[in-house]
Design a protein around this motif. Structure first.
Motif, PDB file in Angstrom:
ATOM      1  N   GLY A 163       0.847  -1.185  -0.016  1.00 31.51           N
ATOM      2  CA  GLY A 163       0.097   0.072  -0.008  1.00 31.51           C
ATOM      3  C   GLY A 163       0.841   1.247  -0.057  1.00 31.51           C
ATOM      4  N   LYS A 164       1.987   1.167   0.821  1.00 31.40           N
ATOM      5  CA  LYS A 164       2.885   2.413   0.737  1.00 31.40           C
ATOM      6  C   LYS A 164       3.475   2.671  -0.703  1.00 31.40           C
ATOM      7  N   LEU A 327      -7.091   6.611   0.838  1.00 32.59           N
ATOM      8  CA  LEU A 327      -8.435   6.604   1.806  1.00 32.59           C
ATOM      9  C   LEU A 327      -8.897   5.110   2.327  1.00 32.59           C
ATOM     10  N   ILE A 328      -8.535   4.126   1.273  1.00 29.27           N
ATOM     11  CA  ILE A 328      -8.722   2.671   1.781  1.00 29.27           C
ATOM     12  C   ILE A 328      -7.807   2.297   3.066  1.00 29.27           C
ATOM     13  N   LEU A 329      -6.406   2.621   2.702  1.00 22.73           N
ATOM     14  CA  LEU A 329      -5.397   2.136   3.325  1.00 22.73           C
ATOM     15  C   LEU A 329      -5.851   2.765   4.910  1.00 22.73           C
ATOM     16  N   ALA A 330      -5.971   4.138   5.017  1.00 19.78           N
ATOM     17  CA  ALA A 330      -6.329   4.689   6.319  1.00 19.78           C
ATOM     18  C   ALA A 330      -7.661   4.392   7.104  1.00 19.78           C
ATOM     19  N   GLY A 331      -8.645   4.286   6.442  1.00 23.77           N
ATOM     20  CA  GLY A 331      -9.935   4.162   6.835  1.00 23.77           C
ATOM     21  C   GLY A 331     -10.093   3.054   7.723  1.00 23.77           C
ATOM     22  N   ALA A 332      -9.566   1.859   7.403  1.00 28.86           N
ATOM     23  CA  ALA A 332      -9.723   0.414   8.005  1.00 28.86           C
ATOM     24  C   ALA A 332      -9.204   0.617   9.319  1.00 28.86           C
ATOM     25  N   ARG A 333      -8.227   1.632   9.460  1.00 28.14           N
ATOM     26  CA  ARG A 333      -7.540   1.539  10.988  1.00 28.14           C
ATOM     27  C   ARG A 333      -8.571   2.283  11.963  1.00 28.14           C
ATOM     28  N   VAL A 334      -9.474   3.035  11.608  1.00 28.83           N
ATOM     29  CA  VAL A 334     -10.467   3.666  12.620  1.00 28.83           C
ATOM     30  C   VAL A 334     -11.336   2.541  13.016  1.00 28.83           C
ATOM     31  N   TYR A 335     -11.987   1.794  12.097  1.00 32.89           N
ATOM     32  CA  TYR A 335     -12.940   0.382  12.453  1.00 32.89           C
ATOM     33  C   TYR A 335     -12.160  -0.582  13.293  1.00 32.89           C
TER      34      TYR A 335
END
Length: 486
Positions: A163-164, A327-335
């Motif tokens: 992802g990076k 957006l996809i990489l970062a968002g999942a960390r919140v859930y």
């Protein structure tokens, strides 16, 4: 092999800065200037609206640096609201984030990718209907958007390295391409007569209609500026995605705050410069009434001729692909973090063998894909900008609250210009919210209702789960000795 329980710190300063810039730059910069010109009808106000959005974003980013240094773990804004206020407020942000803010943005950016892909491959356009289900039609563009979301989700389940690599490569490419577009536009297509005509009435605030200019009465001008800010703020949004992956950033107490500043400053310079290029290449009337608001396409045709359509389409494909990856990489960390706190599905509170929250990634993918099919994500994003601003206001207010309630906490980085700049942001953002309430009620009240819907969900669905998690995490209390009971 056992499943890892902690994130790997793999992101350096450059990677974090590319998350910030890459998540901000999507397709908005190529589109929203048309609506702004229709609302304000002047070159000065067009540039000022973009500058104001950039300044507000910079102030917010500099303020978030203090919070990210205090809480350098996954979750970002959700964690800050929970720690500064209470779990309910953190949940309401996470609820809005999952239902529309992040997933709706992923869907919208995915469809933007598909629309511009259709310039090069017409078979993938919206006019190609794959299935007519009666209550909805499935188009090739929607399926293309879903395929992109699924592909990027899969790549991000393979590990942080993959992802990076995509994020850094695509963001550097689109930054270079945007600077190239600006330079070529100013050198090859800018005309002195067009520039001078656009700046004749630089700060006359009126509404531009196809038949002429309509003056605003009273405070309606404030509503026009606030309405124009919706587009610029959305184009400048998602800068805080880097805080969601704080648990994976090297030296987070330093690199998060610095990446927020560098990334938002870079994007602000690009956005303002792009609009100055538009003003040198096209008359205001052409900017305002570009076909389907595609100002970037119109400018590219002026610069590169008939090939301009394909050049800008390729640039937007690169831009939206990289944006969606961030957006996809970062968002999942919140859930994942919410699930660990007992405020979301507990099955999401695990990392896979590659040390990424794969289940959270796939749940996000499924909901974003459904929003692609629904065709309602654009409306939801309009509704929620008001709510996004409220959460930003509350988060920055949290800095003041935490200074008072937890003065002893280490603060490796302190908010720049505190208390003046954070207070300026709160006042400016509150003014915009009040103006939107008054002049754009169809976009504000539904968004507020969506957030408030999270209150019964919190108490009915996750109240018991949170209590159970809290009991499991609480330290055991030793039984009192017999002598102590006497």
């Amino acid at each position: 092999m056992s499943t890892p329980q902690t994130f790997k710190r793999s992101f350096g300063l450059l990677d974090a800065t590319m998350i910030v810039a890459g998540s901000m730059i999507g397709s908005g910069i190529f589109i929203v200037s048309a609506d702004i010109v229709r609302n304000v009808s002047s070159a000065g106000w067009l540039v000022l609206v973009w500058v104001l959005a950039g300044v507000l974003t910079l102030i917010a980013a500099l303020s978030y640096g203090e919070l990210s240094a205090m809480f350098p773990r996954a979750g970002g804004q959700y964690v800050y609201l929970k720690e500064a206020f209470n779990p309910l407020l953190g949940f309401l942000y996470g609820w809005s984030f999952f239902t529309v803010i992040q997933t709706g943005t992923i869907a919208a950016v995915g469809v933007a990718f598909a629309k511009f892909t259709a310039y090069i491959f017409p078979a993938l356009g919206e006019q190609n209907i794959i299935a007519d289900l009666g209550f909805m039609k499935v188009t090739a563009a929607q399926l293309t958007a879903i395929c992109v979301v699924v592909l990027l989700t899969y790549i991000n389940t393979l590990g942080v390295k993959e992802g990076k690599l995509i994020q850094t490569t695509f963001t550097l490419t689109k930054i270079a391409a945007l600077f190239g577009l600006i330079i070529f536009g100013l050198l090859l297509a800018a005309r002195k007569d067009v520039w001078q005509a656009n700046w004749q009435s630089a700060f006359t605030l009126q509404r531009l209609e196809p038949g002429g200019l309509l003056p605003y009465a009273g405070l309606a001008a404030l509503g026009a500026v606030a309405g124009s800010m919706v587009g610029t703020l959305f184009s400048s949004d998602s800068w805080h995605n880097v805080t969601f992956i704080a648990g994976e950033i090297k030296r987070p107490e330093r690199n998060i705050g610095l990446s927020l500043f560098l990334g938002t400053l870079l994007v602000t310079v690009i956005y303002v410069s792009t609009n100055l290029m538009f003003l040198g290449v096209m008359p205001l009337q052409e900017i305002a009434f570009a076909e389907s608001d595609r100002v970037g396409v119109a400018a590219s045709v002026h610069i590169f001729g008939s090939m301009g359509t394909y050049i800008i389409a390729a640039l937007i494909m690169v831009s939206t692909f990289g944006c969606n990856n961030g957006l996809i990489l970062a968002g999942a960390r919140v859930y994942y973090t919410m699930a660990n706190d007992g405020l979301f599905f507990k099955q999401l509170a695990v990392l896979n063998k590659n040390a990424v929250p794969a289940k959270a990634l796939w749940l996000q993918c499924i909901w974003a894909s459904l929003l692609c099919l629904s065709g309602k994500y654009g409306q939801l994003l309009d509704y929620v900008i008001f709510v996004v601003l409220i959460f930003y206001i509350l988060t920055i207010t949290g800095i003041f609250r935490l200074r008072k309630t937890r003065p002893q906490m280490p603060r490796p980085y302190k908010a720049f210009g505190y208390p003046v700049l954070p207070l300026c942001y709160i006042i400016a953002a509150t003014t915009i919210c009040l103006a939107l309430l008054a002049y754009k009620p169809m976009f504000t009240w539904p968004g507020l209702g969506l957030v408030l819907l999270g209150i019964p969900v919190y108490y009915l669905v996750w109240g018991r789960q949170r209590t159970a998690v809290a009991q499991q995490q609480a330290p055991a209390v030793p039984e009192p000795a017999e002598d102590d009971m006497k």
